[in-house]
Design a protein around this motif. Structure first.
Motif, short mmCIF file in Angstrom:
data_model
loop_
_atom_site.label_atom_id
_atom_site.label_comp_id
_atom_site.label_asym_id
_atom_site.label_seq_id
_atom_site.Cartn_x
_atom_site.Cartn_y
_atom_site.Cartn_z
N LEU A 231 0.79 -1.10 -0.05
CA LEU A 231 -0.03 0.21 0.14
C LEU A 231 1.02 1.15 0.02
O LEU A 231 1.84 1.39 0.85
CB LEU A 231 -0.99 -0.03 1.19
N VAL A 232 0.68 2.31 -0.77
CA VAL A 232 1.38 3.27 -0.89
C VAL A 232 0.43 4.55 -1.08
O VAL A 232 -0.46 4.74 -1.76
CB VAL A 232 2.28 3.45 -2.57
N ARG A 233 0.66 5.48 0.16
CA ARG A 233 -0.04 6.50 0.30
C ARG A 233 0.62 8.15 0.26
O ARG A 233 1.60 7.80 0.99
CB ARG A 233 -1.05 6.37 1.23
N ALA A 234 0.05 9.04 -0.35
CA ALA A 234 0.61 10.38 0.02
C ALA A 234 -0.25 11.22 0.80
O ALA A 234 -1.36 11.41 0.69
CB ALA A 234 0.47 11.05 -1.58
N VAL A 235 0.44 11.45 2.11
CA VAL A 235 -0.22 12.24 3.13
C VAL A 235 0.22 13.77 3.17
O VAL A 235 1.62 13.99 3.18
CB VAL A 235 0.19 11.59 4.30
N ASP A 236 -0.44 14.78 3.15
CA ASP A 236 -0.06 16.12 2.99
C ASP A 236 0.65 16.54 4.17
O ASP A 236 0.24 16.19 5.33
CB ASP A 236 -1.46 17.14 3.07
N ALA A 237 1.91 16.88 4.16
CA ALA A 237 2.90 17.36 5.21
C ALA A 237 2.22 18.41 6.11
O ALA A 237 2.63 18.48 7.17
CB ALA A 237 4.18 17.65 4.45
N GLU A 238 1.44 19.49 5.71
CA GLU A 238 0.70 20.31 6.55
C GLU A 238 -0.53 19.76 7.25
O GLU A 238 -0.38 19.90 8.24
CB GLU A 238 0.43 21.67 5.68
N SER A 239 -1.47 19.38 6.61
CA SER A 239 -2.52 18.97 7.25
C SER A 239 -2.62 17.59 7.71
O SER A 239 -3.59 17.29 8.46
CB SER A 239 -3.70 19.16 5.97
N GLY A 240 -1.68 16.60 7.32
CA GLY A 240 -2.04 15.28 7.62
C GLY A 240 -3.01 14.48 7.02
O GLY A 240 -3.16 13.40 7.40
N LEU A 241 -3.96 14.94 5.93
CA LEU A 241 -4.77 14.22 5.08
C LEU A 241 -4.22 13.76 4.17
O LEU A 241 -3.18 13.89 3.29
CB LEU A 241 -5.75 15.30 4.69
N VAL A 242 -4.86 12.11 4.06
CA VAL A 242 -4.35 11.45 2.93
C VAL A 242 -4.94 11.88 1.55
O VAL A 242 -5.93 12.03 1.42
CB VAL A 242 -4.83 10.13 3.41
N LYS A 243 -4.10 12.16 0.64
CA LYS A 243 -4.42 12.80 -0.68
C LYS A 243 -4.85 11.70 -1.63
O LYS A 243 -5.48 11.83 -2.58
CB LYS A 243 -3.26 13.70 -1.08
N THR A 244 -3.89 10.67 -1.65
CA THR A 244 -4.40 9.73 -2.63
C THR A 244 -3.35 8.38 -2.19
O THR A 244 -2.55 8.22 -1.39
CB THR A 244 -3.51 9.91 -4.07
N THR A 245 -4.10 7.13 -2.72
CA THR A 245 -3.56 5.70 -2.24
C THR A 245 -3.71 4.94 -3.49
O THR A 245 -4.41 4.77 -4.26
CB THR A 245 -4.69 5.24 -1.19
N GLN A 246 -2.72 4.03 -3.50
CA GLN A 246 -2.41 3.09 -4.43
C GLN A 246 -2.16 1.84 -3.83
O GLN A 246 -1.29 1.70 -2.88
CB GLN A 246 -1.35 3.53 -5.37
N THR A 247 -2.76 0.65 -4.34
CA THR A 247 -2.33 -0.67 -3.75
C THR A 247 -1.85 -1.72 -4.89
O THR A 247 -2.25 -1.61 -6.03
CB THR A 247 -3.88 -1.27 -3.20
N VAL A 248 -0.65 -2.47 -4.58
CA VAL A 248 -0.02 -2.98 -5.45
C VAL A 248 -0.01 -4.66 -5.17
O VAL A 248 0.12 -4.77 -4.15
CB VAL A 248 1.55 -2.51 -5.88
N GLU A 249 -0.74 -5.62 -6.00
CA GLU A 249 -0.44 -6.93 -5.61
C GLU A 249 0.65 -7.51 -5.88
O GLU A 249 1.06 -7.74 -7.05
CB GLU A 249 -1.61 -7.58 -6.26
N VAL A 250 1.59 -7.69 -5.02
CA VAL A 250 2.97 -8.37 -5.05
C VAL A 250 2.76 -9.77 -5.53
O VAL A 250 3.65 -10.47 -6.35
CB VAL A 250 3.80 -8.05 -3.93
N GLY A 251 1.88 -10.58 -5.05
CA GLY A 251 1.75 -11.98 -5.09
C GLY A 251 2.59 -12.89 -4.27
O GLY A 251 2.65 -12.40 -3.09
N THR A 252 3.26 -13.88 -4.63
CA THR A 252 3.80 -14.71 -3.67
C THR A 252 5.49 -14.60 -3.98
O THR A 252 5.89 -14.59 -5.28
CB THR A 252 3.61 -16.23 -4.24
N LEU A 253 5.98 -14.27 -2.84
CA LEU A 253 7.62 -14.20 -3.16
C LEU A 253 8.22 -15.63 -2.53
O LEU A 253 8.05 -16.17 -1.67
CB LEU A 253 8.02 -13.06 -1.94
#
Length: 338
Positions: free
Chosen positions: A83-105
């Motif tokens: 899970l990758v997300r961008a959080v505003d450095a000033e307000s602390g609000l989550v601006k966007t989120t991306q999820t990547v299925e890595v699978g089996t390592l």
């Protein structure tokens, strides 16, 4: 047949049947845990890096490339998600989120997991990466990006800028003619091509503003010819303004109607009063830095402040009171001995 003979015969029979079962059904004596469930190998985040492509810098947004290196060892680890997300450095609000299925390592080592995150081209963000295995959080990492407004959008990118040399200032003004309380000024702008290819489709707009009222007294635009790489060229124009006033001269460099650079100077036509351009500018740059964790997330929650009542700050009455107490005790002992 006695009892010992019967037991021996039964033991031989069991042994023979076991051998026959081993031959007929291979693996009957194998380790029962061999084909059973195994624990997944350990996995964590070893490194996170953030970059951007110049072609991904737009007017309002920029797309950041987040590469997370996931480390794995031991048994195969299924159902790995990042899970990758961008959080505003000033307000602390989550601006966007991306999820990547890595699978089996399966293999030992590191796996690079790329992700693109699009955010507004302003301020800064905490880029957080969270690693999950079977929907269970196993690791977390974060970095901070700042100064996104310093990134130049693709449409405004040009290697041509106003020159900034002591012997060749970006703007110069001289008096060409004076008549009927009107002064004609010769305006010049020096431009340098810092790139590797010839420039084109450029223009400079000169704007003269009366210093006290900020009223625009004159405006003129001059086209800029082709400037070869590493060369400096001068474009000129003329403007007529009322005499006896001081003016600020602003020059705006545009490419296909897009502002790419600006410069300012002063034109003093009032003999009794002079003005100068005093501007303090703070350079803004794009940078990536490690994320600073909150105090509540320090390892072990250790306190950094000294507890109350230490040797340097001991509560109580102090040394003076102790001396008084000793003197009182000595007087009491002396009175009792009398």
């Amino acid at each position: 047949m006695d009892r010992d003979t019967a037991l021996a015969g039964a033991a031989v029979g069991v042994t023979v049947l076991t051998l026959i079962a081993v031959v007929i059904v291979p693996g009957v004596l194998a380790d029962p845990t061999e084909d059973g469930p195994v624990s997944p190998g350990p996995t964590d985040i070893s490194e996170t890096s953030i970059s951007y492509d110049e072609s991904a810098v737009r007017g309002e947004t920029v797309t950041l490339g987040v590469e997370t290196r996931v480390r794995h060892s031991g048994n195969p680890t299924p159902n790995v998600t990042l899970l990758v997300r961008a959080v505003d450095a000033e307000s602390g609000l989550v601006k966007t989120t991306q999820t990547v299925e890595v699978g089996t390592l399966r293999d030992d080592g590191e796996t690079a997991v790329p992700t693109n995150v699009t955010v507004e081209r302003a301020g800064g963000y905490h880029i957080e990466t969270v690693l999950f295995q079977d929907n269970r959080r196993v690791d977390r990492a974060a970095k901070t990006v700042r100064g996104l407004e310093a990134l130049t959008p693709t449409y405004a990118r040009t290697p041509v800028v106003f020159s900034d040399r002591a012997a060749l200032p970006p703007l110069s003004v001289s008096v060409s003619d004076t008549a009927s309380n009107r002064t004609t000024l010769d305006l010049a702008a020096s431009l340098t091509n810092t790139g590797d290819a010839p420039s084109g489709d450029l223009a400079v707009t000169f704007v003269l503003r009366q210093a006290d009222s900020n009223v625009v007294a004159a405006r003129t635009t001059s086209s800029v010819g082709e400037i070869r790489p590493g060369r400096t060229a001068t474009t000129t124009a003329t403007a007529t303004v009322p005499s006896g006033y001081n003016y600020y001269l602003d020059a705006v460099l545009t490419r296909d109607g897009v502002v790419v650079d600006t410069a300012r100077t002063a034109a003093n036509l009032d003999p009794t009063r002079r003005i100068s351009v005093n501007e303090t500018e703070q350079a803004v740059e794009f940078r990536v830095e490690d994320f600073e964790m909150d105090d509540t997330e320090n390892a072990g929650g250790q306190q950094t402040e000294a507890p109350e009542g230490t040797a340097t700050s001991q509560p109580g009455f102090g040394v003076a009171v102790a001396v008084v107490a000793l003197l009182a005790a000595a007087l009491l002992v002396r009175r009792q001995h009398r």
